[in-house]
Design an enzyme around this catalytic site. Sequence first.
Site, mmCIF file in Angstrom:
data_model
loop_
_atom_site.group_PDB
_atom_site.id
_atom_site.type_symbol
_atom_site.label_atom_id
_atom_site.label_comp_id
_atom_site.label_asym_id
_atom_site.label_seq_id
_atom_site.Cartn_x
_atom_site.Cartn_y
_atom_site.Cartn_z
ATOM 1 N N ARG A 8 0.875 -1.174 0.000
ATOM 2 C CA ARG A 8 0.000 0.000 0.000
ATOM 3 C C ARG A 8 0.910 1.221 0.000
ATOM 4 N NH1 ARG A 8 -5.316 -0.432 1.427
ATOM 5 N NH2 ARG A 8 -6.044 -2.551 1.736
ATOM 6 N N THR B 93 11.457 3.510 -0.201
ATOM 7 C CA THR B 93 10.979 4.848 -0.554
ATOM 8 C C THR B 93 11.751 5.958 0.148
ATOM 9 O OG1 THR B 93 9.080 6.336 -0.274
ATOM 10 C CG2 THR B 93 9.222 4.510 1.236
ATOM 11 N N TYR C 120 3.163 5.159 6.332
ATOM 12 C CA TYR C 120 3.639 4.550 5.089
ATOM 13 C C TYR C 120 5.168 4.445 5.111
ATOM 14 C CZ TYR C 120 5.307 4.379 0.294
ATOM 15 O OH TYR C 120 6.013 4.052 -0.831
ATOM 16 N N LYS D 257 7.685 1.004 5.530
ATOM 17 C CA LYS D 257 8.749 0.626 4.588
ATOM 18 C C LYS D 257 10.106 0.557 5.303
ATOM 19 C CE LYS D 257 6.739 0.385 0.443
ATOM 20 N NZ LYS D 257 7.011 -0.579 -0.634
ATOM 21 N N ASN E 133 10.404 10.529 -6.634
ATOM 22 C CA ASN E 133 9.083 10.631 -7.278
ATOM 23 C C ASN E 133 9.072 9.925 -8.630
ATOM 24 O OD1 ASN E 133 9.210 12.788 -5.205
ATOM 25 N ND2 ASN E 133 7.130 13.126 -5.913
ATOM 26 N N ARG F 133 -0.304 20.731 1.883
ATOM 27 C CA ARG F 133 -0.760 19.390 2.252
ATOM 28 C C ARG F 133 0.058 18.909 3.454
ATOM 29 N NH1 ARG F 133 -0.332 14.776 -2.350
ATOM 30 N NH2 ARG F 133 1.863 15.019 -1.889
HETATM 31 N N1 UDP Z 1 0.982 18.321 -5.404
HETATM 32 C C1 UDP Z 1 0.152 19.404 -5.698
HETATM 33 N N2 UDP Z 1 -1.112 19.142 -6.156
HETATM 34 C C2 UDP Z 1 -1.596 17.866 -6.324
HETATM 35 C C3 UDP Z 1 -0.733 16.783 -6.028
HETATM 36 C C4 UDP Z 1 0.549 17.043 -5.570
HETATM 37 O O1 UDP Z 1 0.535 20.567 -5.553
HETATM 38 O O2 UDP Z 1 -2.771 17.703 -6.722
HETATM 39 C C5 UDP Z 1 2.350 18.586 -4.940
HETATM 40 C C6 UDP Z 1 2.662 17.971 -3.592
HETATM 41 O O3 UDP Z 1 2.339 18.871 -2.546
HETATM 42 C C7 UDP Z 1 4.169 17.726 -3.704
HETATM 43 C C8 UDP Z 1 4.385 17.472 -5.188
HETATM 44 O O4 UDP Z 1 3.211 17.969 -5.848
HETATM 45 O O5 UDP Z 1 4.871 18.887 -3.367
HETATM 46 C C9 UDP Z 1 4.529 16.005 -5.514
HETATM 47 O O6 UDP Z 1 3.459 15.310 -4.897
HETATM 48 P P1 UDP Z 1 3.145 13.787 -5.188
HETATM 49 O O7 UDP Z 1 1.895 13.430 -4.426
HETATM 50 O O8 UDP Z 1 3.138 13.568 -6.660
HETATM 51 O O9 UDP Z 1 4.399 13.022 -4.623
HETATM 52 P P2 UDP Z 1 5.091 13.038 -3.156
HETATM 53 O O10 UDP Z 1 6.237 13.995 -3.264
HETATM 54 O O11 UDP Z 1 4.056 13.440 -2.154
HETATM 55 O O12 UDP Z 1 5.545 11.638 -2.992
#
Ligand code: UDP
Length: 326
Positions: free
Chosen positions: A78, A119, A143, A147, A172, A281
């Site tokens: 997951r 990760t 998460y 891992k 990423n 977020r």
């Molecule tokens: N992000 C965003 N809008 C979205 C999804 C992601 O601004 O709808 C931003 C998120 O805050 C992060 C970056 O894009 O800074 C990459 O997010 P993702 O979820 O793709 O990967 P993560 O870095 O969280 O593993």
Amino acid sequence: MRLLVTGGAGYVGSVCAAHLVDAGHTVTVLDDLSTGHRDAVPDGARFAEGDLAQIAGDVLGEGVDGAGYDGVLHFAARSLVGESVARPELYWSGNVVTSLALLEAMRAHGVPRLVFSSTAATYGEPEQVPIREDAPTRPTNPYGASKLAIDHAIGSYARAHGIAAVSLRYFNVAGAHGRFGERHAVETHLIPIVLQVAAGQRESVSVYGDDWPTPDGTCVRDYVHVDDLAAAHLLALDHARPGEHGIYNLGSGAGFSVREVLEACRAVTGHPIPAVTAPRRDGDPAVLVASSEAATAALGWRPQHTDLARIVGDAWRFTQHRLSLV
Ligand code: UDP
């Protein structure tokens, strides 16, 4: 080699399985299809459907054509950060308990090699970027913690039982490999979400914060092409040494901001892609960029597809291919 690929019907697992089949390996995919897709299992791979914890022992015990497995590539997991915060039990059982069962099955059947899908989330908020493998591991969500726990278990199994193990810590992951790409029921990742806007499936994309301490105020991430990631898994299989557990970061070593990703997606798709600034977020670090020097030194890995336009272009072709099927 005869290889078991757990989670081989998912995004990274299916791309790696396709590369392994192309390289001439004998591949069995084990997947419960909870988030993966049967049609993502590459042609030429065998398929065993079921719960990893319950059937790994049987599958490994059975072997292939009368011989035992030479290795396992373990992707089944997951992987939603937000879900892991709300429902940690799913991550401790779905990731840790299943991985422990897999390790026991490998030990019982003498399977000598393991490559594990770890990760960057094992590091948490970094003190220094680029992040090296000797950085402190302080995951900020269940998460990443699950891992990291598996990485610890693998290290001890490698040392005690002679397994040749490698954990690959992805940053990423993005892009696609032909018809194999990212197809999540619940999409949380930036590039697929942005491409959904370009495909007319969403009105706009939310930018999670524009007041971060970064050059343009949006978060910076290290996007690594899934084909480069797959190449690292093949190298890891060759370089794994009995009794040792190598841990390597996999990123392109370049950081791109959310705004830069948006611009690249606009250029590739020709769509204006409206973006709306939204609150930050929870749990997002400002900057995550990998040092992949260790992977280069130990595995000879060098990412080939580091151009953001190339990464986005492959993901866009995959999105268009999926749309043509519905
Ligand atoms: N992000 C965003 N809008 C979205 C999804 C992601 O601004 O709808 C931003 C998120 O805050 C992060 C970056 O894009 O800074 C990459 O997010 P993702 O979820 O793709 O990967 P993560 O870095 O969280 O593993």
